[in-house]
Motif scaffolding. Structure first.
Motif, PDB file in Angstrom:
ATOM      1  N   THR A 214       0.831  -1.204   0.000  1.00  0.00           N
ATOM      2  CA  THR A 214       0.000   0.000   0.000  1.00  0.00           C
ATOM      3  C   THR A 214       0.864   1.252   0.000  1.00  0.00           C
ATOM      4  O   THR A 214       0.580   2.222  -0.719  1.00  0.00           O
ATOM      5  N   ILE A 215       1.913   1.254   0.815  1.00  0.00           N
ATOM      6  CA  ILE A 215       2.817   2.399   0.872  1.00  0.00           C
ATOM      7  C   ILE A 215       3.464   2.640  -0.485  1.00  0.00           C
ATOM      8  O   ILE A 215       3.496   3.774  -0.984  1.00  0.00           O
ATOM      9  N   GLN A 216       3.962   1.584  -1.088  1.00  0.00           N
ATOM     10  CA  GLN A 216       4.599   1.718  -2.401  1.00  0.00           C
ATOM     11  C   GLN A 216       3.611   2.266  -3.431  1.00  0.00           C
ATOM     12  O   GLN A 216       3.939   3.162  -4.217  1.00  0.00           O
ATOM     13  N   GLY A 217       2.384   1.741  -3.420  1.00  0.00           N
ATOM     14  CA  GLY A 217       1.379   2.215  -4.364  1.00  0.00           C
ATOM     15  C   GLY A 217       1.047   3.680  -4.169  1.00  0.00           C
ATOM     16  O   GLY A 217       0.872   4.432  -5.137  1.00  0.00           O
ATOM     17  N   ALA A 218       0.958   4.117  -2.905  1.00  0.00           N
ATOM     18  CA  ALA A 218       0.655   5.521  -2.618  1.00  0.00           C
ATOM     19  C   ALA A 218       1.789   6.426  -3.073  1.00  0.00           C
ATOM     20  O   ALA A 218       1.558   7.527  -3.603  1.00  0.00           O
ATOM     21  N   ILE A 219       3.031   5.997  -2.865  1.00  0.00           N
ATOM     22  CA  ILE A 219       4.183   6.788  -3.318  1.00  0.00           C
ATOM     23  C   ILE A 219       4.162   6.947  -4.832  1.00  0.00           C
ATOM     24  O   ILE A 219       4.340   8.050  -5.368  1.00  0.00           O
ATOM     25  N   LEU A 220       3.933   5.846  -5.533  1.00  0.00           N
ATOM     26  CA  LEU A 220       3.932   5.899  -6.996  1.00  0.00           C
ATOM     27  C   LEU A 220       2.777   6.755  -7.520  1.00  0.00           C
ATOM     28  O   LEU A 220       2.930   7.493  -8.499  1.00  0.00           O
ATOM     29  N   LEU A 221       1.624   6.660  -6.868  1.00  0.00           N
ATOM     30  CA  LEU A 221       0.479   7.473  -7.282  1.00  0.00           C
ATOM     31  C   LEU A 221       0.765   8.953  -7.037  1.00  0.00           C
ATOM     32  O   LEU A 221       0.475   9.803  -7.895  1.00  0.00           O
ATOM     33  N   ALA A 222       1.345   9.263  -5.876  1.00  0.00           N
ATOM     34  CA  ALA A 222       1.701  10.656  -5.579  1.00  0.00           C
ATOM     35  C   ALA A 222       2.726  11.175  -6.576  1.00  0.00           C
ATOM     36  O   ALA A 222       2.638  12.321  -7.044  1.00  0.00           O
ATOM     37  N   ARG A 223       3.703  10.342  -6.905  1.00  0.00           N
ATOM     38  CA  ARG A 223       4.722  10.747  -7.885  1.00  0.00           C
ATOM     39  C   ARG A 223       4.082  11.075  -9.228  1.00  0.00           C
ATOM     40  O   ARG A 223       4.457  12.055  -9.888  1.00  0.00           O
ATOM     41  N   SER A 224       3.103  10.287  -9.630  1.00  0.00           N
ATOM     42  CA  SER A 224       2.471  10.505 -10.939  1.00  0.00           C
ATOM     43  C   SER A 224       1.720  11.830 -10.995  1.00  0.00           C
ATOM     44  O   SER A 224       1.512  12.381 -12.079  1.00  0.00           O
ATOM     45  N   HIS A 225       1.300  12.343  -9.823  1.00  0.00           N
ATOM     46  CA  HIS A 225       0.583  13.624  -9.772  1.00  0.00           C
ATOM     47  C   HIS A 225       1.492  14.780  -9.358  1.00  0.00           C
ATOM     48  O   HIS A 225       1.003  15.911  -9.198  1.00  0.00           O
ATOM     49  N   GLY A 226       2.788  14.513  -9.167  1.00  0.00           N
ATOM     50  CA  GLY A 226       3.717  15.568  -8.787  1.00  0.00           C
ATOM     51  C   GLY A 226       3.496  16.111  -7.392  1.00  0.00           C
ATOM     52  O   GLY A 226       3.783  17.289  -7.123  1.00  0.00           O
TER      53      GLY A 226
END
Length: 259
Positions: A46-58
């Motif tokens: 879940t943490i990894q997914g949230a980081i990647l999602l946040a990265r995609s939105h800057g």
């Protein structure tokens, strides 16, 4: 009047088969997120997914450490020595920073969660431990704090950069603390009311107190709780109302550093 403000939310708070919040719908409305570190909520995937999602939105990516209390979602006070709090926070922030680095992004801030944060408002040992752990991960790593609390005072005393935070979907007491969740009206679920409060906080630098009067403060960032059932609607209304008053939603400056 501020011309720009950060809009953050607590996120990544699902755990295993348990889903909490709607990060995919919420993230496009924000400029920063505070990602659970696995103690009060969250798991590695879940943490990894949230980081990647946040990265995609800057988005700015912050660590959201809490008490080790998955069953209570970190909202129960646990008796912990300052040394234990220091080690727990250092562990959680370091883990989040490492996972962010692996995704090619840097940690932008730290924000204590739930009962750990509440304890630090009035308990110097807990406040100092949180601030010291944040500094020891990196001396330029900012700590989000509620204004006029011991957590703000201890952070400033240790030279930790602070970001002053306000909550448009939570009621306040006259001394600037958040109203206990046990009080009627302590959590605000009406998007229009949250938006009205957000504008007052940013434009006027104050908020109404549930026990009468107003509390005046400076603010660098507004928070929407991701577990609020109306979080997406509230974030959309808050953003729209602020932009209508000429206030931009954007991340706070993030200095170049390793953390």
């Amino acid at each position: 009047m501020k011309t720009a403000i950060d809009l953050n939310a607590d996120a990544g708070e699902s755990y295993g088969a348990w889903t909490l919040g709607d990060d995919r719908a919420l993230f496009p409305l924000l400029s920063s997120v505070n990602i659970a570190c696995g103690f009060h909520a969250g798991d590695p995937l879940t943490i990894q997914g949230a980081i990647l999602l946040a990265r995609s939105h800057g988005l700015g990516i912050g660590a959201h450490p809490g008490y080790p209390d998955l069953p209570g979602f970190g909202r129960r006070l646990l008796e912990a020595t300052p040394d234990q709090v220091y080690a727990d926070v250092l562990y959680q922030v370091s883990a989040l920073a490492g996972m962010a680095r692996a995704a090619g992004v840097r940690l932008s801030h730290v924000k204590a969660h739930g009962a750990l944060s509440t304890r630090a408002w009035t308990h110097a040992g807990t406040a100092e431990a949180i601030a010291r752990a944040t500094r020891d991960v990196h001396p330029e790593l900012p700590l989000m704090v509620l204004p006029a609390t011991l957590l703000e005072a201890e952070a400033r005393a240790l030279g930790v950069p602070v970001l002053l935070e306000a909550f448009p979907e939570r009621a306040y007491l006259g001394d600037g603390r958040l109203a206990p969740r046990s009080l009627p009206g302590s959590s605000i679920h009406d998007p229009a009311e949250a938006a009205r409060r957000a504008v007052m906080m940013v434009v006027e630098g104050r908020t109404e107190a549930i026990d009468g009067g107003h509390f005046e403060f400076e603010v660098d960032t507004l928070c929407i709780h991701g577990d609020n059932p109306n979080a997406v609607q509230i974030a959309r209304a808050v953003r729209s109302a602020l932009e209508a008053r000429g206030v931009q939603i954007r991340p706070f400056p993030r200095p170049d550093r390793d953390a």
